[in-house]
Motif scaffolding. Structure first.
Motif, PDB file in Angstrom:
ATOM      1  N   GLU A  59       0.823  -1.217   0.000  1.00  0.00           N
ATOM      2  CA  GLU A  59       0.000   0.000   0.000  1.00  0.00           C
ATOM      3  C   GLU A  59       0.851   1.258   0.000  1.00  0.00           C
ATOM      4  O   GLU A  59       0.347   2.364  -0.200  1.00  0.00           O
ATOM      5  N   LEU A  60       2.155   1.078   0.214  1.00  0.00           N
ATOM      6  CA  LEU A  60       3.080   2.209   0.232  1.00  0.00           C
ATOM      7  C   LEU A  60       4.189   1.975  -0.783  1.00  0.00           C
ATOM      8  O   LEU A  60       4.502   0.824  -1.115  1.00  0.00           O
ATOM      9  N   PRO A  61       4.815   3.039  -1.263  1.00  0.00           N
ATOM     10  CA  PRO A  61       5.948   2.875  -2.178  1.00  0.00           C
ATOM     11  C   PRO A  61       7.169   2.352  -1.427  1.00  0.00           C
ATOM     12  O   PRO A  61       7.173   2.284  -0.191  1.00  0.00           O
ATOM     13  N   PRO A  62       8.222   1.992  -2.136  1.00  0.00           N
ATOM     14  CA  PRO A  62       9.456   1.561  -1.457  1.00  0.00           C
ATOM     15  C   PRO A  62       9.969   2.637  -0.506  1.00  0.00           C
ATOM     16  O   PRO A  62       9.789   3.837  -0.741  1.00  0.00           O
ATOM     17  N   ILE A  63      10.634   2.194   0.561  1.00  0.00           N
ATOM     18  CA  ILE A  63      11.160   3.101   1.584  1.00  0.00           C
ATOM     19  C   ILE A  63      12.630   2.782   1.797  1.00  0.00           C
ATOM     20  O   ILE A  63      12.993   1.623   2.037  1.00  0.00           O
ATOM     21  N   VAL A  64      13.483   3.794   1.719  1.00  0.00           N
ATOM     22  CA  VAL A  64      14.914   3.662   1.976  1.00  0.00           C
ATOM     23  C   VAL A  64      15.230   4.439   3.240  1.00  0.00           C
ATOM     24  O   VAL A  64      14.895   5.627   3.344  1.00  0.00           O
ATOM     25  N   LEU A  65      15.864   3.788   4.206  1.00  0.00           N
ATOM     26  CA  LEU A  65      16.097   4.407   5.513  1.00  0.00           C
ATOM     27  C   LEU A  65      17.589   4.592   5.756  1.00  0.00           C
ATOM     28  O   LEU A  65      18.375   3.641   5.612  1.00  0.00           O
ATOM     29  N   ILE A  66      17.966   5.813   6.151  1.00  0.00           N
ATOM     30  CA  ILE A  66      19.372   6.201   6.273  1.00  0.00           C
ATOM     31  C   ILE A  66      19.674   6.548   7.726  1.00  0.00           C
ATOM     32  O   ILE A  66      19.128   7.521   8.273  1.00  0.00           O
ATOM     33  N   ILE A 131      12.572   8.491   0.932  1.00  0.00           N
ATOM     34  CA  ILE A 131      13.870   8.458   1.603  1.00  0.00           C
ATOM     35  C   ILE A 131      13.694   9.027   3.012  1.00  0.00           C
ATOM     36  O   ILE A 131      13.185  10.135   3.181  1.00  0.00           O
ATOM     37  N   VAL A 132      14.135   8.256   4.010  1.00  0.00           N
ATOM     38  CA  VAL A 132      13.976   8.645   5.411  1.00  0.00           C
ATOM     39  C   VAL A 132      15.349   8.717   6.052  1.00  0.00           C
ATOM     40  O   VAL A 132      16.081   7.725   6.071  1.00  0.00           O
ATOM     41  N   GLY A 133      15.727   9.889   6.573  1.00  0.00           N
ATOM     42  CA  GLY A 133      17.041  10.036   7.165  1.00  0.00           C
ATOM     43  C   GLY A 133      16.996  10.612   8.562  1.00  0.00           C
ATOM     44  O   GLY A 133      16.282  11.574   8.826  1.00  0.00           O
ATOM     45  N   HIS A 134      17.793  10.021   9.461  1.00  0.00           N
ATOM     46  CA  HIS A 134      17.884  10.514  10.837  1.00  0.00           C
ATOM     47  C   HIS A 134      19.229  11.187  11.077  1.00  0.00           C
ATOM     48  O   HIS A 134      20.279  10.664  10.697  1.00  0.00           O
ATOM     49  N   SER A 135      19.227  12.365  11.685  1.00  0.00           N
ATOM     50  CA  SER A 135      20.421  13.074  12.128  1.00  0.00           C
ATOM     51  C   SER A 135      21.381  13.300  10.949  1.00  0.00           C
ATOM     52  O   SER A 135      21.016  13.951   9.984  1.00  0.00           O
ATOM     53  N   PHE A 136      22.607  12.740  10.990  1.00  0.00           N
ATOM     54  CA  PHE A 136      23.507  12.882   9.848  1.00  0.00           C
ATOM     55  C   PHE A 136      22.879  12.277   8.592  1.00  0.00           C
ATOM     56  O   PHE A 136      23.125  12.750   7.475  1.00  0.00           O
ATOM     57  N   LEU A 155      10.513  12.824   0.987  1.00  0.00           N
ATOM     58  CA  LEU A 155      11.613  12.890   1.942  1.00  0.00           C
ATOM     59  C   LEU A 155      11.062  13.059   3.352  1.00  0.00           C
ATOM     60  O   LEU A 155      10.172  13.880   3.577  1.00  0.00           O
ATOM     61  N   VAL A 156      11.616  12.288   4.291  1.00  0.00           N
ATOM     62  CA  VAL A 156      11.270  12.436   5.702  1.00  0.00           C
ATOM     63  C   VAL A 156      12.567  12.664   6.471  1.00  0.00           C
ATOM     64  O   VAL A 156      13.483  11.836   6.434  1.00  0.00           O
ATOM     65  N   PHE A 157      12.649  13.785   7.150  1.00  0.00           N
ATOM     66  CA  PHE A 157      13.829  14.152   7.932  1.00  0.00           C
ATOM     67  C   PHE A 157      13.504  13.995   9.419  1.00  0.00           C
ATOM     68  O   PHE A 157      12.553  14.600   9.913  1.00  0.00           O
ATOM     69  N   LEU A 158      14.309  13.224  10.123  1.00  0.00           N
ATOM     70  CA  LEU A 158      14.112  12.995  11.548  1.00  0.00           C
ATOM     71  C   LEU A 158      15.275  13.609  12.321  1.00  0.00           C
ATOM     72  O   LEU A 158      16.421  13.160  12.187  1.00  0.00           O
ATOM     73  N   ALA A 159      14.995  14.668  13.099  1.00  0.00           N
ATOM     74  CA  ALA A 159      16.042  15.356  13.864  1.00  0.00           C
ATOM     75  C   ALA A 159      17.288  15.554  13.007  1.00  0.00           C
ATOM     76  O   ALA A 159      18.388  15.158  13.381  1.00  0.00           O
ATOM     77  N   PRO A 160      17.151  16.191  11.830  1.00  0.00           N
ATOM     78  CA  PRO A 160      18.252  16.228  10.870  1.00  0.00           C
ATOM     79  C   PRO A 160      19.360  17.198  11.254  1.00  0.00           C
ATOM     80  O   PRO A 160      19.161  18.128  12.043  1.00  0.00           O
TER      81      PRO A 160
END
Length: 354
Positions: A59-66, A131-136, A155-160
């Motif tokens: 139900e969701l597109p591909p997700i890449v987590l960094i 694309i999901v990235g945390h901090s660095f 794009l999802v930025f978590l405490a970037p």
């Protein structure tokens, strides 16, 4: 002269002793934290990854987590995979030089690492993704969105960590580690024993004011960063971030993908009011989600909100502000690390609109 020779002999014995401790410690860390995924050669770097194939009824597109600094693929896989499995194809990986990934010869900055991610996606047949990235990982996410728009659905930025900050300083041991010869010697002798002693307290401040999840350090394999080669790669990333941000932050307006930025107002690691507010200002249409009493780890403490942000940039109608209020109610009483972990104070001049 005899005293000089004796002192030199003692110094050499001390150095070799610390080298031995570090080698044994690194061996034990690797035995306790073996690779859990597969490997791919990407432009000369041996990249370790976990690829969760797309379910038939995704139900969701591909997700890449960094993942961020000092971490590895487990740091996002543990909290987020259970909430997303069966809903989307997922790619978790160790950034070059981290975890079980090799550094290669061309991964010294976030743009180069974004290129490696794009090539890994090609290798696995992932055409485009959220694309999901945390901090660095946030600055790598910004580089990916800017330089690979054809592969970016959102794009999802978590405490970037993405923008220049006052003074540009980082911890002294990162700068020391990047120095020729002396940095190599430091990483081969002292970073393991000193890091092992300080890791628990440092992790408390990464999560503060929220509670560190039980067994976090061991389950997320965080000690892998104490191995000399991994520590040098991590130090190179962090020490070079300010220069990279100075050069690239003016280009964030080039990002056109739907974007969400999640930050806590009690983050003790990065200047959230500079990085997160800056992204929301620079990326047209980006949604900034502030969470009161949240520290530096939305991926662990606000996993439901993180998943909601992924859904939002994927096109679902999600009220992230309402979800943030739910998270706030859940963590309102958190006060872990009080008295030990200082809040970052942002000069008022730095908060002025630019």
């Amino acid at each position: 002269m005899n005293l000089i020779y004796a002192a030199l002999a003692f110094l050499m014995a001390l150095i070799f002793g610390f080298v031995g401790v570090t080698r044994v410690g690194s061996w034990l860390i690797e035995r306790r934290n073996p690779p859990i995924g597969e490997f791919a050669d990407i432009d000369g770097a041996r990249i370790h990854y976990v690829h969760v194939p797309a379910p038939a009824n995704a139900e969701l597109p591909p997700i890449v987590l960094i993942h961020g600094a000092s971490a590895n693929l487990r740091d996002q896989m543990l909290p987020l995979r259970p909430l997303l499995e069966g809903r989307a194809e997922m790619l978790f990986f160790d950034r070059p030089g981290h975890g079980w990934s090799g550094r290669g010869t061309n991964n010294e900055n976030p743009s180069a690492q974004a290129n490696t991610i794009a090539a890994l996606m090609d290798h696995l047949g992932i055409r485009n993704a959220v694309i999901v990235g945390h901090s660095f990982g946030g600055v790598v996410t910004s580089a990916f969105g800017r330089e690979h728009p054809d592969k970016t659905l959102g794009l999802v930025f978590l405490a970037p960590a993405t923008h220049p900050w006052p003074g540009g300083a980082t911890a002294w041991y990162y700068d020391l580690t990047t120095m020729p010869v002396l940095g190599w010697l430091f990483s081969e002798t002292l970073t393991y024993p000193a890091g092992a002693l300080q890791m628990a307290d440092a992790t408390t401040c990464v999560f503060s004011p929220n509670k560190v999840p039980d067994n976090y350090l061991s389950s997320a394999s965080i000690p892998l960063v104490l191995r000399p080669t991994a520590f040098r790669a991590n130090a190179t990333d962090v020490a070079g971030l300010y220069r990279y941000a100075l050069a690239t932050a003016p280009r964030y307006a080039e990002i056109k993908a739907p974007s969400v930025v999640i930050s806590g107002d009690r983050d003790k690691v990065v200047y959230a009011h500079i990085h997160s507010a800056g992204l929301a200002r620079d990326i047209a249409g980006a949604e900034l989600v502030w969470v009161h009493n949240l520290g530096h780890k939305p991926d662990w403490i606000a996993t439901d909100l993180t998943v909601g942000a992924i859904e939002k940039v994927a096109g679902k109608n999600i009220d992230l502000q309402a979800m943030a209020r739910t998270v706030e109610a859940r963590i309102a009483g958190d006060a872990y690390g009080a008295g030990r972990c200082a809040d970052i104070k942002v000069p008022q001049a730095e908060l002025a609109p630019t």
